[in-house]
Design a protein around this motif. Structure first.
Motif, PDB file in Angstrom:
ATOM      1  N   MET A 196       0.823  -1.206   0.000  1.00  0.00           N
ATOM      2  CA  MET A 196       0.000   0.000   0.000  1.00  0.00           C
ATOM      3  C   MET A 196       0.861   1.261   0.000  1.00  0.00           C
ATOM      4  O   MET A 196       0.491   2.272  -0.615  1.00  0.00           O
ATOM      5  CB  MET A 196      -0.934  -0.006   1.216  1.00  0.00           C
ATOM      6  N   TYR A 197       2.003   1.204   0.653  1.00  0.00           N
ATOM      7  CA  TYR A 197       2.912   2.362   0.641  1.00  0.00           C
ATOM      8  C   TYR A 197       3.410   2.629  -0.780  1.00  0.00           C
ATOM      9  O   TYR A 197       3.411   3.777  -1.246  1.00  0.00           O
ATOM     10  CB  TYR A 197       4.092   2.125   1.576  1.00  0.00           C
ATOM     11  N   ILE A 198       3.832   1.566  -1.462  1.00  0.00           N
ATOM     12  CA  ILE A 198       4.314   1.711  -2.839  1.00  0.00           C
ATOM     13  C   ILE A 198       3.215   2.267  -3.733  1.00  0.00           C
ATOM     14  O   ILE A 198       3.443   3.197  -4.524  1.00  0.00           O
ATOM     15  CB  ILE A 198       4.804   0.352  -3.378  1.00  0.00           C
ATOM     16  N   GLN A 199       2.030   1.706  -3.607  1.00  0.00           N
ATOM     17  CA  GLN A 199       0.906   2.165  -4.424  1.00  0.00           C
ATOM     18  C   GLN A 199       0.613   3.636  -4.164  1.00  0.00           C
ATOM     19  O   GLN A 199       0.410   4.423  -5.103  1.00  0.00           O
ATOM     20  CB  GLN A 199      -0.322   1.309  -4.119  1.00  0.00           C
ATOM     21  N   SER A 200       0.605   4.028  -2.899  1.00  0.00           N
ATOM     22  CA  SER A 200       0.306   5.412  -2.546  1.00  0.00           C
ATOM     23  C   SER A 200       1.356   6.367  -3.099  1.00  0.00           C
ATOM     24  O   SER A 200       1.029   7.422  -3.658  1.00  0.00           O
ATOM     25  CB  SER A 200       0.224   5.548  -1.021  1.00  0.00           C
TER      26      SER A 200
END
Length: 262
Positions: A196-200
């Motif tokens: 989710m961090y990468i996606q964000s």
């Protein structure tokens, strides 16, 4: 390579010895010890490459054993196995540069995968990751510093390589950790998963490029790590509330969305 199994319960040692195909993993010598002190005596006399140890033992705990190993300058890749779910244990293990940490009862398939990752790590490097810089007296405990240092390193790498293929295994290799282990620590520290961090971060960068450049949307997608423009557009709409082209025309998020929501 040699592996040392340490547990004060004989049935645990027997189960691991018979449940894991050590030879297939390239571990041609399997040693066992029933206590931390016995393990220390073995290590003093024999080269050990990988250590699997219980934490709570009567004479010398697994954490104390690893602390002695580190103080003596030895570089033994260590995996903790314990019946107690404690994040304090996990943080201490990180401080001592443990490779992994898992809970009993032992699942032999899971342990086999962890050992496969361990042997691959030994094939790449046996160097320990550097500790963070000295900190003021009021700083958090060393375990917290080590966790934060590892997570910060991973975040900085992600932020600087959004167009690259970012996998948990590759990111874990940056800080010499097991991917699952790093993933749990990352979420504990930041409150979100690495995925989710990468996606964000990718979507945040996409918004900047859409607002501030005339780069084609396909190129924007590629620049932030998405080769498939259809997937990128679908994900963008799900998370931002409008299509990338609509976002560019409107200069912001879709209806009901905050400009930086991701």
């Amino acid at each position: 390579m040699t592996i040392l199994l340490v547990d004060d319960e004989r049935q645990v040692l027997d189960g691991i010895r018979h449940g894991v195909d050590f030879e297939a993993l390239g571990l041609d010598e399997v040693l066992t010890a029933r206590s931390g002190e016995e393990a220390r005596e073995i290590i003093e006399k024999t080269r050990v490459d990988i250590l699997i140890t219980d934490i709570e033992m009567a004479d010398l705990s697994g954490l104390e054993l690893l602390e002695w190993i580190r103080d003596s300058g030895q570089k033994i890749l260590t995996i903790f196995c314990t019946a107690f779910r404690s994040f304090d244990y996990a943080k201490k293990a990180i401080e001592l540069h443990a490779f992994d940490y898992f809970l009993k009862p032992v699942r032999y398939g899971e342990l086999t995968e962890k050992l496969a990752q361990a042997t691959r790590a030994l094939g790449v490097s046996q160097e320990l990751p550097p500790m963070g810089p000295d900190v003021p007296e009021e700083a958090p405990p060393a375990g917290n510093r080590r966790v934060r240092s590892a997570v910060r390193t991973v975040c900085e790498y992600i932020d600087g390589h959004l167009s690259a293929e970012l996998t948990r295994t590759g990111l874990a290799g940056l800080v010499y950790m097991n991917p699952d282990y790093l993933g749990s620590l990352f979420k504990e520290e930041l409150g979100v998963s690495m995925t989710m961090y990468i996606q964000s971060r990718r979507l945040d960068q996409a918004k900047v490029l859409l607002r501030e450049t005339e780069m084609p949307i396909s190129k924007v997608a590629e620049t932030v790590g998405y080769d498939n423009i259809s997937y990128f557009s679908k994900l963008f709409r799900q998370k931002v509330g409008c299509q990338p082209g609509e976002y560019r025309k409107g200069g912001g998020a879709g209806p009901g969305k905050e400009p930086h929501e991701a």
